[in-house]
Structure formats: C-alpha cells, structure tokens
Design a protein around this motif. Structure first.
Motif, PDB file in Angstrom:
ATOM      1  N   VAL A   1     -17.787  73.321 -14.227  1.00  0.00           N
ATOM      2  CA  VAL A   1     -17.421  72.929 -12.850  1.00  0.00           C
ATOM      3  C   VAL A   1     -15.615  73.005 -12.986  1.00  0.00           C
ATOM      4  O   VAL A   1     -15.113  72.051 -13.101  1.00  0.00           O
ATOM      5  N   GLY A   2     -15.536  74.208 -12.606  1.00  0.00           N
ATOM      6  CA  GLY A   2     -13.812  74.692 -12.814  1.00  0.00           C
ATOM      7  C   GLY A   2     -13.423  74.267 -13.983  1.00  0.00           C
ATOM      8  O   GLY A   2     -14.029  73.929 -14.986  1.00  0.00           O
ATOM      9  N   PRO A   3     -11.993  74.196 -14.008  1.00  0.00           N
ATOM     10  CA  PRO A   3     -11.410  73.806 -15.375  1.00  0.00           C
ATOM     11  C   PRO A   3     -11.683  72.317 -15.701  1.00  0.00           C
ATOM     12  O   PRO A   3     -11.681  71.515 -14.999  1.00  0.00           O
ATOM     13  N   PRO A   4     -12.358  72.308 -16.998  1.00  0.00           N
ATOM     14  CA  PRO A   4     -13.109  70.899 -17.089  1.00  0.00           C
ATOM     15  C   PRO A   4     -11.844  69.887 -17.325  1.00  0.00           C
ATOM     16  O   PRO A   4     -10.821  70.047 -17.975  1.00  0.00           O
ATOM     17  N   LEU A   5     -12.171  68.715 -16.992  1.00  0.00           N
ATOM     18  CA  LEU A   5     -11.300  67.484 -17.188  1.00  0.00           C
ATOM     19  C   LEU A   5     -11.496  66.856 -18.551  1.00  0.00           C
ATOM     20  O   LEU A   5     -12.688  66.746 -18.917  1.00  0.00           O
ATOM     21  N   SER A   6     -10.510  66.387 -19.313  1.00  0.00           N
ATOM     22  CA  SER A   6     -10.625  65.927 -20.424  1.00  0.00           C
ATOM     23  C   SER A   6     -11.305  64.453 -20.377  1.00  0.00           C
ATOM     24  O   SER A   6     -11.349  63.828 -19.227  1.00  0.00           O
ATOM     25  N   THR A   7     -12.133  63.951 -21.413  1.00  0.00           N
ATOM     26  CA  THR A   7     -12.676  62.769 -21.207  1.00  0.00           C
ATOM     27  C   THR A   7     -11.484  61.692 -20.977  1.00  0.00           C
ATOM     28  O   THR A   7     -11.859  60.573 -20.159  1.00  0.00           O
ATOM     29  N   ASP A   8     -10.245  61.611 -21.652  1.00  0.00           N
ATOM     30  CA  ASP A   8      -9.415  60.722 -21.332  1.00  0.00           C
ATOM     31  C   ASP A   8      -8.658  60.707 -20.037  1.00  0.00           C
ATOM     32  O   ASP A   8      -8.518  59.762 -19.512  1.00  0.00           O
ATOM     33  N   ASP A   9      -8.693  62.099 -19.615  1.00  0.00           N
ATOM     34  CA  ASP A   9      -8.345  62.126 -18.283  1.00  0.00           C
ATOM     35  C   ASP A   9      -9.258  61.466 -17.190  1.00  0.00           C
ATOM     36  O   ASP A   9      -8.927  61.102 -15.945  1.00  0.00           O
ATOM     37  N   ALA A  10     -10.727  61.831 -17.388  1.00  0.00           N
ATOM     38  CA  ALA A  10     -11.571  61.420 -16.391  1.00  0.00           C
ATOM     39  C   ALA A  10     -11.795  59.675 -16.540  1.00  0.00           C
ATOM     40  O   ALA A  10     -11.951  59.225 -15.553  1.00  0.00           O
ATOM     41  N   ARG A  11     -11.527  59.032 -17.729  1.00  0.00           N
ATOM     42  CA  ARG A  11     -11.326  57.481 -18.049  1.00  0.00           C
ATOM     43  C   ARG A  11     -10.116  57.132 -17.021  1.00  0.00           C
ATOM     44  O   ARG A  11     -10.503  56.309 -16.476  1.00  0.00           O
ATOM     45  N   ALA A  12      -9.163  57.925 -17.127  1.00  0.00           N
ATOM     46  CA  ALA A  12      -7.871  57.343 -16.384  1.00  0.00           C
ATOM     47  C   ALA A  12      -8.192  57.781 -15.061  1.00  0.00           C
ATOM     48  O   ALA A  12      -7.679  56.655 -14.197  1.00  0.00           O
ATOM     49  N   ALA A  13      -8.723  58.612 -14.622  1.00  0.00           N
ATOM     50  CA  ALA A  13      -9.100  58.886 -12.991  1.00  0.00           C
ATOM     51  C   ALA A  13     -10.011  57.609 -12.573  1.00  0.00           C
ATOM     52  O   ALA A  13      -9.899  57.045 -11.543  1.00  0.00           O
ATOM     53  N   LEU A  14     -10.971  57.383 -13.189  1.00  0.00           N
ATOM     54  CA  LEU A  14     -11.932  56.362 -12.845  1.00  0.00           C
ATOM     55  C   LEU A  14     -11.353  54.918 -12.693  1.00  0.00           C
ATOM     56  O   LEU A  14     -11.594  54.213 -11.808  1.00  0.00           O
ATOM     57  N   ALA A  15     -10.454  54.930 -13.850  1.00  0.00           N
ATOM     58  CA  ALA A  15      -9.786  53.542 -13.859  1.00  0.00           C
ATOM     59  C   ALA A  15      -8.616  53.345 -12.530  1.00  0.00           C
ATOM     60  O   ALA A  15      -8.683  52.376 -12.168  1.00  0.00           O
ATOM     61  N   LEU A  16      -8.111  54.604 -12.103  1.00  0.00           N
ATOM     62  CA  LEU A  16      -7.314  54.571 -11.171  1.00  0.00           C
ATOM     63  C   LEU A  16      -8.098  54.111  -9.909  1.00  0.00           C
ATOM     64  O   LEU A  16      -7.749  53.443  -9.016  1.00  0.00           O
ATOM     65  N   SER A  17      -9.030  54.922  -9.713  1.00  0.00           N
ATOM     66  CA  SER A  17      -9.780  54.866  -8.519  1.00  0.00           C
ATOM     67  C   SER A  17     -10.359  53.391  -8.414  1.00  0.00           C
ATOM     68  O   SER A  17     -10.274  52.987  -7.205  1.00  0.00           O
ATOM     69  N   SER A  18     -11.003  52.863  -9.313  1.00  0.00           N
ATOM     70  CA  SER A  18     -11.534  51.502  -9.182  1.00  0.00           C
ATOM     71  C   SER A  18     -10.465  50.711  -8.812  1.00  0.00           C
ATOM     72  O   SER A  18     -10.659  49.703  -8.119  1.00  0.00           O
ATOM     73  N   ALA A  19      -9.057  50.618  -9.527  1.00  0.00           N
ATOM     74  CA  ALA A  19      -8.102  49.852  -9.080  1.00  0.00           C
ATOM     75  C   ALA A  19      -7.634  49.699  -7.587  1.00  0.00           C
ATOM     76  O   ALA A  19      -7.666  48.833  -6.937  1.00  0.00           O
ATOM     77  N   VAL A  20      -7.832  50.940  -7.109  1.00  0.00           N
ATOM     78  CA  VAL A  20      -7.574  51.236  -5.715  1.00  0.00           C
ATOM     79  C   VAL A  20      -8.310  50.586  -4.701  1.00  0.00           C
ATOM     80  O   VAL A  20      -8.314  49.963  -3.714  1.00  0.00           O
ATOM     81  N   LEU A  21      -9.748  50.963  -5.245  1.00  0.00           N
ATOM     82  CA  LEU A  21     -11.013  50.232  -4.479  1.00  0.00           C
ATOM     83  C   LEU A  21     -10.825  48.796  -4.400  1.00  0.00           C
ATOM     84  O   LEU A  21     -11.037  48.189  -3.475  1.00  0.00           O
TER      85      LEU A  21
END
Length: 212
Positions: free
Chosen positions: A182-202
């Motif tokens: 699925v396109g350029p893969p996201l690293s696991t660390d970046d995925a974890r950071a993205a999930l944490a960021l979106s959860s904080a905003v929500l």
C-alpha cells in the motif's frame, strides 16, 4: 509410542511448540492475504513439521484458519484485560482499551485482516460463522466500553456502536499502511505515533467540559 509416552511433559511441550510454529506460519500467510493460495505442505515446511502433523492438529486448512482466528481473538482478550484497572474511570478505560487494541494490531497484523475481511467463501459455513461471531464479540466489548463513557457523561452523546467500529476501522487502516503493498510503507514506529496523535485529537473533541 505408548499412551504414557504421548502424555509425558516432554512430548506435550514438543506438541505445543509444533502447534505454535504451525499457527505462526499460517498467520503470516493469512496476514499477507494468501489464504486461497496457501497449501498445507507450505505450512508444514515453514513450521518444520510433517504434513500429517498439520492435519492431526487442525484437520483441514479451514480448521487451521479457525485456530489462527481464535488465537488472535484470545490475544485480544488478554490485551484488553491487561489494560483495565479498578481505579480507572470510564473515559480512562476507553482510552486504555484503545491503546491496547492499537498495540495488538501493530504486533499481530493478521488480526487486522480478520477484523475487516469476511472469511473466504471457500471456507466451511460453520467455521465462517464461528469466526464472525468471535469477531463480533470483540466489537461488542469495545462498544460497551464506549457506551459506559457516554452513559456516565465522560464523553459527549454519540452512537457507541458506530463510533467503536469507526475507531477500530481507523486503527486497522493505519496498520495496513505498514504493508509494502500500500504505497510507501509506514514504519511501525510512525504508525504507532500516528495512532497516538489521532487518538489524542479525537479525545479532545469527545471530552465533555465542565460548565464555566
């Protein structure tokens, strides 16, 4: 081999190791979307066991799929149980549950596939229904956590069932971005950071602020 030999601790440990190795091999193939093309012989070779050993443990490829699904769901239950503490209020429990779900999906991406994809049509109907029912229990458990936060006034009024499915679907989507297909893969660390960021905003948008 006598009955006593088959039940000895050493034999039991070997059986458990073999079973885990076969499940690990099949899980990796299922996570890669290879249920249709997967062969029992390939699972046996990857797990370094005889082909007959796979059939002895699981009976068929569908039985192996069910065992992989049930192990993933059992892992989910363990992750969620560990996330709960007696001193948590409903909002804290919802956040902790979300963190546990996200970490589970990152560590075991095959579960993300089970959560969002119907079992293949080729799978026996009884096994398809068992997997669906088990997955539905996971969704319902998280829905109950969200509903508790709504009922106690910790978050704003919303449809807990739809919101729970939105959250899980969003987490699965981000985990999917770690796959190279699925396109350029996201690293696991970046995925974890993205999930944490979106959860904080929500969370900021969900919390009911006290009247001033």
């Amino acid at each position: 081999m006598t009955t006593a030999d088959r039940s000895s601790p050493r034999v039991q440990r070997r059986r458990e190791r073999n079973r885990a190795a076969m499940l690990d091999a099949a899980e990796a193939m299922f996570a890669a979307g290879r249920y249709g093309s997967m062969r029992i012989e390939e699972v046996a070779e990857t797990a370094d066991v005889a082909v007959g050993t796979v059939y002895t443990h699981f009976g068929s490829k569908d039985g192996l799929l069910l065992a992989v699904a049930e192990r993933g769901i059992a892992r989910a239950a363990e992750f969620l149980a560990e996330a709960y503490r007696d001193d948590q209020d409903p909002l804290e429990r919802m956040v902790a549950t979300g963190e546990a779900y996200r970490e589970l999906l990152l560590e075991h991406p095959s579960l993300a596939r089970f959560l969002t994809m119907d079992p293949p049509e080729s799978v026996e109907p009884e096994i398809r229904e068992r997997i669906r029912a088990d997955i539905e229990q996971l969704y319902d458990a998280f829905t109950a956590v969200v509903q508790d936060a709504v009922d106690t006034g910790h978050i704003r009024e919303l449809d807990a069932r739809l919101f729970a499915r939105f959250l899980i679907g969003s987490w699965v989507g981000v985990v999917t971005l770690t796959r190279p297909t699925v396109g350029p893969p996201l690293s696991t660390d970046d995925a974890r950071a993205a999930l944490a960021l979106s959860s904080a905003v929500l969370a900021d948008g969900l919390v009911v602020l006290p009247d001033r």
